[in-house]
Design an enzyme around this catalytic site. Structure first.
Site, PDB file in Angstrom:
ATOM      1  N   SER A 267       0.879  -1.162   0.000  1.00 13.89           N
ATOM      2  CA  SER A 267       0.000   0.000   0.000  1.00 13.89           C
ATOM      3  C   SER A 267       0.922   1.219   0.000  1.00 13.89           C
ATOM      4  O   SER A 267       1.728   1.398   0.915  1.00 13.89           O
ATOM      5  CB  SER A 267      -0.861  -0.038   1.268  1.00 13.89           C
ATOM      6  OG  SER A 267      -1.904   0.903   1.197  1.00 13.89           O
ATOM      7  N   GLU A 268       0.833   2.058  -1.032  1.00  9.42           N
ATOM      8  CA  GLU A 268       1.893   3.062  -1.216  1.00  9.42           C
ATOM      9  C   GLU A 268       1.915   4.138  -0.128  1.00  9.42           C
ATOM     10  O   GLU A 268       2.884   4.874  -0.016  1.00  9.42           O
ATOM     11  CB  GLU A 268       1.842   3.695  -2.618  1.00  9.42           C
ATOM     12  CG  GLU A 268       0.646   4.565  -2.928  1.00  9.42           C
ATOM     13  CD  GLU A 268      -0.427   3.778  -3.660  1.00  9.42           C
ATOM     14  OE1 GLU A 268      -0.517   2.549  -3.482  1.00  9.42           O
ATOM     15  OE2 GLU A 268      -1.194   4.418  -4.415  1.00  9.42           O
TER      16      GLU A 268
END
Lengths: 218, 216
Positions: free
Chosen positions: A48-49
């Site tokens: 998840s960036e």
């Protein structure tokens, strides 16, 4: 076919591209559904960036943690074995080629593997977020989208909207077809069970190479 | 040594109109809302704000946008705050959109004393306009310059009295990077513990970067 059924078909087919041990980043929206359709037994590490790996399912109501959200700001969970980090590390993972697959939506994609998904000049300019880094950095870029927008082709000879990245798309999965991007252009690999090659060609703006086309399993 | 623990109003006493301010957070997760309150209360205007996104109209950087305190916003995403887009299209606020990974590295570069970073992100897109391109090992890269600020307003879970910080989960995001890149760094924290209560191996941002600690 309803929008939900289309989205489910696309997500299921993209899921077949994932394999045990992969590091995967799913874009916001429909690509998120892919997590529900992993190959049996596959242990996939979702990134998840906004700053972690080990992205897990949505928590039960009442158990949300305000610091544990996905890149769209929705509450999520972090699986055992997950790891948290800052944005520089997050994008070192992304840009540095440590993400095996990223799945993104598109406004347009073209015969050269160019992708446009971050703005419509004068209309909607949300910003690129992490999409430019993801498309440049991930080893395999899968575009997951509906084949057309209200009947108008989204797969074009050349993108008309500002690009997210140049020449980075590897595979296009839609409700009508699976299309591979090659140096020689687009190759029609599979068509949906409820369509025909002629219908896919008609709904596609770019030229398709047609050879050994199989039927999508969903 | 000077006590770093103070109030929001004392921590931001030298903040002035027209300054450049970095604000941590990702869609307001890890955003120091108490410090944003203070910026609003002080009536500061004409700010250049650097952040991952412009929050929501009622949260985070979004509140500064809505209150017309921002002259220029540098962010990777403005989609969750329609007011930013409206002000941009109306020519009221300058908005510079930057790929998220590039923004992180620009901030890190400033803090790390680098003259910029070379990134492949944005090559062949509007992001490359006006930027120098270099070819390294046959591949094109854009030269992206460092981004520094007068103030960094960051959020952490826990600080000791020397300002050593620990973040929680996804609330870390840009905060540790911004902590390195500004002249005055104010950390809003949930909990303040005595020196020694955080194991040195657990410290995520060394206290030397932190000017003021403010309790959330």
């Amino acid at each position: 076919m309803s929008k939900d059924i289309k989205r489910e078909r696309i997500a299921k087919r993209v899921g077949m591209e994932l394999a045990d041990g992969m590091v995967v980043n799913l874009g916001i929206g429909m690509p998120t559904l892919v997590a529900n359709y992993l190959p049996a037994g596959a242990d996939v590490l979702f990134q998840s960036e906004n700053g972690f790996v080990g992205l897990g399912p949505v928590p039960e109501t009442g158990t949300e943690d305000r610091d544990t959200t996905n890149a769209g700001g929705q509450p999520v969970t972090i699986m055992p074995g997950g790891a948290c980090f800052d944005s520089a590390m997050s994008f070192a993972i992304i840009r540095g080629g440590h993400v095996d697959v990223t799945v993104l939506g598109a406004l347009e994609v073209d015969a050269h593997g160019n992708l446009a998904n971050w703005m419509v000049p004068g209309k909607i300019v949300p910003g690129m977020g992490g999409a430019m880094d993801l498309t440049v950095g991930a080893r395999k870029v899968i575009v997951a989208m509906e084949h057309t927008a209200k009947g108008a082709p989204k797969i074009l000879p050349e993108c008309t909207l500002p690009l997210t990245a140049k020449g980075q798309v590897d595979l296009i999965v839609t409700d009508m077809a699976v299309i591979r991007v090659t140096p020689a252009g687009l190759v029609l690999q599979e068509i949906a069970p409820d369509t025909t090659i002629e219908a896919v060609v008609a709904a596609t703006g770019a030229k398709l190479t047609i050879r050994d086309v199989s039927v999508m399993p969903y | 040594m000077k006590n770093k623990i103070t109030s929001a109003s004392e921590a931001l006493a030298t903040l002035q109109d027209g300054m450049t301010v970095m604000i941590g957070g990702f869609l307001c997760v890890g955003t120091p809302e108490g410090l944003v309150d203070e910026v609003l209360q002080k009536g500061i205007r004409e700010l250049t704000v650097i952040g991952n996104d412009t929050g929501f109209p009622d949260k985070g950087i979004g509140r500064l946008i809505v209150a017309k305190r921002v002259k220029k916003a540098v962010a990777s995403h403005i989609g969750t705050n329609p007011e930013t887009g409206r002000q941009m299209h109306a020519g009221e606020t300058e908005v510079v959109l930057v790929p998220q990974g590039t923004l992180a590295e620009q901030v890190r570069a400033a803090g790390a004393g680098l003259g910029g970073v070379l990134t492949p992100t944005g090559v062949g897109t509007v992001v490359e306009e006006g930027k120098q391109k270099l070819i390294i090992d046959g591949r094109e890269f854009l030269l992206e310059q460092p981004l520094a600020a007068d103030f960094a307003l960051i959020k952490a879970h826990k600080a000791d009295e020397k300002g050593n910080l620990v973040y929680r989960r996804a609330a870390r995001n840009f905060n540790p990077l911004m902590a390195m890149a500004a002249k005055v760094v104010v950390a809003e924290v949930e909990e303040i513990v005595p020196v020694g209560a955080i194991d040195p191996d657990e410290v995520m941002t060394p206290g030397l970067f932190i000017t003021h600690i403010v309790r959330a």
